[in-house]
Motif scaffolding. Structure first.
Motif, PDB file in Angstrom:
ATOM      1  N   LYS A  15      12.196   3.641 -13.604  1.00 18.23           N
ATOM      2  CA  LYS A  15      10.962   3.647 -14.289  1.00 18.23           C
ATOM      3  C   LYS A  15      10.704   2.323 -14.430  1.00 18.23           C
ATOM      4  N   ALA A  16      10.257   1.311 -13.310  1.00 19.18           N
ATOM      5  CA  ALA A  16      10.214  -0.013 -13.470  1.00 19.18           C
ATOM      6  C   ALA A  16       8.846  -0.513 -14.326  1.00 19.18           C
ATOM      7  N   CYS A  17       9.156  -1.524 -14.934  1.00 22.83           N
ATOM      8  CA  CYS A  17       8.157  -2.435 -15.634  1.00 22.83           C
ATOM      9  C   CYS A  17       8.202  -3.716 -15.694  1.00 22.83           C
ATOM     10  N   ALA A  18       7.245  -4.493 -16.518  1.00 22.67           N
ATOM     11  CA  ALA A  18       7.209  -5.783 -16.488  1.00 22.67           C
ATOM     12  C   ALA A  18       6.962  -6.544 -15.044  1.00 22.67           C
ATOM     13  N   THR A  19       6.122  -5.986 -14.398  1.00 16.71           N
ATOM     14  CA  THR A  19       5.163  -6.514 -13.003  1.00 16.71           C
ATOM     15  C   THR A  19       4.259  -7.337 -13.327  1.00 16.71           C
ATOM     16  N   ILE A  20       4.122  -8.382 -12.447  1.00 15.74           N
ATOM     17  CA  ILE A  20       3.017  -9.310 -12.503  1.00 15.74           C
ATOM     18  C   ILE A  20       2.110  -9.296 -11.132  1.00 15.74           C
ATOM     19  N   GLY A  21       0.924  -8.843 -11.333  1.00 18.66           N
ATOM     20  CA  GLY A  21       0.061  -8.894 -10.299  1.00 18.66           C
ATOM     21  C   GLY A  21       0.145  -7.490  -9.267  1.00 18.66           C
ATOM     22  N   LEU A  22      -1.016  -7.260  -8.758  1.00 23.48           N
ATOM     23  CA  LEU A  22      -1.102  -5.920  -7.838  1.00 23.48           C
ATOM     24  C   LEU A  22      -0.153  -5.952  -6.596  1.00 23.48           C
ATOM     25  N   ASN A  23       0.135  -7.072  -6.281  1.00 21.43           N
ATOM     26  CA  ASN A  23       0.950  -6.957  -5.151  1.00 21.43           C
ATOM     27  C   ASN A  23       2.281  -6.335  -5.440  1.00 21.43           C
ATOM     28  N   GLU A  24       3.026  -6.722  -6.701  1.00 24.42           N
ATOM     29  CA  GLU A  24       4.305  -6.440  -6.982  1.00 24.42           C
ATOM     30  C   GLU A  24       4.083  -4.861  -7.420  1.00 24.42           C
ATOM     31  N   ILE A  25       3.208  -4.404  -7.786  1.00 26.11           N
ATOM     32  CA  ILE A  25       3.000  -2.832  -8.240  1.00 26.11           C
ATOM     33  C   ILE A  25       2.928  -2.043  -6.788  1.00 26.11           C
ATOM     34  N   LEU A  26       2.134  -2.600  -5.848  1.00 26.24           N
ATOM     35  CA  LEU A  26       2.228  -1.896  -4.472  1.00 26.24           C
ATOM     36  C   LEU A  26       3.448  -2.140  -3.627  1.00 26.24           C
ATOM     37  N   GLN A  27       4.183  -3.047  -4.006  1.00 21.24           N
ATOM     38  CA  GLN A  27       5.342  -3.239  -3.204  1.00 21.24           C
ATOM     39  C   GLN A  27       6.513  -1.970  -4.009  1.00 21.24           C
ATOM     40  N   LEU A  28       6.165  -1.713  -5.076  1.00 19.03           N
ATOM     41  CA  LEU A  28       6.823  -0.729  -5.800  1.00 19.03           C
ATOM     42  C   LEU A  28       6.563   0.890  -5.539  1.00 19.03           C
ATOM     43  N   ALA A  29       5.383   1.109  -4.769  1.00 16.08           N
ATOM     44  CA  ALA A  29       5.091   2.440  -4.483  1.00 16.08           C
ATOM     45  C   ALA A  29       5.988   3.055  -3.935  1.00 16.08           C
ATOM     46  N   GLY A  30       6.491   4.116  -4.366  1.00 17.94           N
ATOM     47  CA  GLY A  30       7.677   4.892  -3.779  1.00 17.94           C
ATOM     48  C   GLY A  30       8.818   4.969  -4.970  1.00 17.94           C
ATOM     49  N   VAL A  31       8.763   4.009  -6.066  1.00 19.66           N
ATOM     50  CA  VAL A  31       9.644   4.113  -7.010  1.00 19.66           C
ATOM     51  C   VAL A  31       9.511   5.529  -7.898  1.00 19.66           C
ATOM     52  N   ALA A  32      10.399   5.961  -8.663  1.00 17.15           N
ATOM     53  CA  ALA A  32      10.050   7.460  -9.252  1.00 17.15           C
ATOM     54  C   ALA A  32       8.831   6.934 -10.406  1.00 17.15           C
ATOM     55  N   ALA A  33       9.111   6.102 -11.063  1.00 16.50           N
ATOM     56  CA  ALA A  33       7.854   5.770 -12.190  1.00 16.50           C
ATOM     57  C   ALA A  33       7.550   4.277 -12.336  1.00 16.50           C
ATOM     58  N   LEU A  34       6.530   3.963 -12.658  1.00 12.52           N
ATOM     59  CA  LEU A  34       6.034   2.716 -12.914  1.00 12.52           C
ATOM     60  C   LEU A  34       5.298   2.672 -14.301  1.00 12.52           C
ATOM     61  N   THR A  35       5.736   1.687 -15.288  1.00  9.93           N
ATOM     62  CA  THR A  35       5.038   1.962 -16.418  1.00  9.93           C
ATOM     63  C   THR A  35       4.220   0.466 -16.575  1.00  9.93           C
ATOM     64  N   LEU A  36       2.902   1.010 -16.671  1.00  7.64           N
ATOM     65  CA  LEU A  36       1.769  -0.339 -16.310  1.00  7.64           C
ATOM     66  C   LEU A  36       0.829  -0.289 -17.692  1.00  7.64           C
ATOM     67  N   VAL A  37       0.403  -1.552 -17.967  1.00  5.50           N
ATOM     68  CA  VAL A  37      -0.412  -2.003 -19.014  1.00  5.50           C
ATOM     69  C   VAL A  37      -1.800  -1.554 -18.714  1.00  5.50           C
ATOM     70  N   PRO A  38      -2.567  -1.381 -19.559  1.00  3.26           N
ATOM     71  CA  PRO A  38      -3.816  -0.858 -19.492  1.00  3.26           C
ATOM     72  C   PRO A  38      -4.866  -1.878 -18.455  1.00  3.26           C
ATOM     73  N   ASP A  39      -4.746  -3.050 -18.340  1.00  2.00           N
ATOM     74  CA  ASP A  39      -5.452  -3.940 -17.647  1.00  2.00           C
ATOM     75  C   ASP A  39      -5.035  -3.685 -16.011  1.00  2.00           C
TER      76      ASP A  39
END
Length: 336
Positions: free
Chosen positions: A227-251
Motif C-alpha cells: 500500500k504505497a504512500c508519500a508520492t509527489i506528483g501525478l507521474n509517480e502515481i501513474l508509475q505505480l498503477a498496478g500496485v495493490a493499493a495507493l494511499t492518496l491525499v485529497p488534493d
C-alpha cells in the motif's frame, strides 16, 4: 482509439485500490468514495483536533477519557484522549469508505515491543467500546517498521489484530513485515520530511521498492499487500498503477479526478507492465527469527541512509504526538 483521452482516476482504479489519506469529514464528502481510509499523528490527530471547528470532537474526547481513565490507569490521560479523539474522527469518516479504517499506534513506542502490543490492543478495545457495531475485522493498526514494531505485529497476529507496517523504506523491512503477518506495508516513496519541507531534497523516490516488494509477496504466496504512500506528483502515481493499493491525499485525488491524458501515454508509465521482469525469481533470507542478521542488513541498506529515513519519520510522527497531547492539556486547563 488507442490514443483516446482517459480519466486518470478511472484508469488508476481499474488497476489499483485507491485509499484516502484523511479523516477530514468535509473533504471525504468532496472526493469520490475510496476503499480504505487512513490517518496518523500528523495528518489528523493533531491537524484536525486543533481546528476550531473540531472543538466539539476534542471536548468529547476529553470527557470520554476522564470517564474511562480508571480502566487504563497506566496510560497518561492526554495520550488516552488523543487515542479516543482519533477513533471519534475515524467514526465520522467511516461512512465514506467501503473498506478498512487505519489508526496509528503511538510512535513513541516504535522501539518497544511490549508497549506497542499493549497500545494496539487498547485501541481495539476502545474502538469496540465507542462503537460496538463496528466490525473489528475492518480495523488495521499502523505500526512503525522497526524490529520491535514488526515483532509486535507478529504477536498481534495471534490476537487476530490486523497490522500495517508503516515508515517502510527497504526490502529488509518488507520481508520481515511479510513474515510477521502484516496485512499490508506502506513503502514511503519519498522521505517524510520531503513531503512537508519543499526546500528539502531527499534521495531518489523508492518506486522500484514497491514493485520489488509486491513481486516478493506474490512469489512467496504471502497475503501481505503493498500500500504505497508519500508520492509527489501525478507521474509517480501513474508509475505505480498496478500496485495493490495507493494511499492518496485529497488534493491528488481531486487532480486525478479532473485530469485526462492519452491512453497509450498513461499506460506506458506503469512500472508493473513488464511481465517478463515480474517473472524473475527473487532471493532473500528469512529475518523473522534472526535479529542480529536483520539489524545488520537494515543498517547497511542504502549505505546507512535507510536508518536515517526511518528515524526521521518516527521523529516527525512523535513531534505531532507531542503536539496533540499538549493540545489536550491546554484544552483541559481552559475548561478548569
Amino acid at each position: 482509439m488507442e490514443n483516446a483521452q482517459i480519466n486518470l482516476l478511472d484508469y488508476l482504479r481499474a488497476r489499483t485500490q485507491v485509499d484516502l489519506d484523511t479523516f477530514d469529514v468535509h473533504v471525504t464528502r468532496e472526493v469520490e468514495q475510496c476503499v480504505d481510509c487512513t490517518s496518523n499523528q500528523q495528518y489528523e490527530y493533531y491537524t484536525e483536533l486543533v481546528k476550531q471547528s473540531r472543538r466539539d470532537v476534542l471536548n468529547h474526547a476529553i470527557e470520554l477519557a476522564a470517564n474511562m481513565h480508571e480502566r487504563f490507569p497506566t496510560v497518561p490521560r492526554e495520550e488516552l484522549t488523543v487515542e479516543i479523539g482519533a477513533i471519534l474522527l475515524a467514526m465520522e469518516a467511516r461512512p465514506f469508505v467501503t473498506g478498512n479504517m487505519h489508526l496509528m499506534v503511538n510512535p513513541n513506542y516504535a522501539y518497544n515491543q511490549r508497549q506497542t502490543v499493549d497500545a494496539a490492543k487498547r485501541l481495539h478495545r476502545l474502538f469496540h467500546d465507542l462503537d460496538p457495531s463496528f466490525d473489528a475485522s475492518r480495523l488495521v493498526l499502523k505500526i512503525a517498521a522497526t524490529w520491535e514494531g514488526l515483532q509486535a505485529c507478529r504477536e498481534l497476529r495471534y490476537s487476530r489484530i490486523q497490522t500495517l507496517a508503516t515508515t517502510l523504506f527497504t526490502m529488509e523491512q518488507a520481508i520481515l513485515a511479510g513474515e510477521a503477518g502484516c496485512v499490508s506495508i506502506s513503502p514511503f516513496v519519498h522521505e517524510l520530511k520531503e513531503i512537508f519541507t519543499p526546500s528539502y531534497t531527499g534521495s531518489d523516490p523508492l518506486l522500484p521498492l514497491c514493485v520489488q516488494a509486491q513481486r516478493w509477496f506474490q512469489q512467496q504466496s504471502w497475503p501481505t499487500k503493498v500500500k504505497a504512500c508519500a508520492t509527489i506528483g501525478l507521474n509517480e502515481i501513474l508509475q505505480l498503477a498496478g500496485v495493490a493499493a495507493l494511499t492518496l491525499v485529497p488534493d491528488d485525488l481531486k487532480l486525478l479526478q479532473s485530469s485526462h491524458k492519452p491512453a497509450d501515454e498513461v499506460q506506458s508509465l506503469s512500472l508493473f507492465s513488464d511481465a517478463s521482469a515480474l517473472q524473475d525469481q527473487l532471493v532473500y533470507p528469512s529475518y523473522i527469527d534472526d535479529e542480529a542478521g536483520y539489524r545488520m542488513a537494515f543498517a547497511r541498506a542504502e549505505e546507512g541512509r535507510a536508518q536515517l529515513k526511518l528515524g526521521q519519520a518516527i521523529n516527525i510522527f512523535c513531534d505531532f504526538q507531542t503536539k496533540a497531547e499538549q493540545l489536550v492539556r491546554d484544552a483541559r486547563r481552559r475548561d478548569v
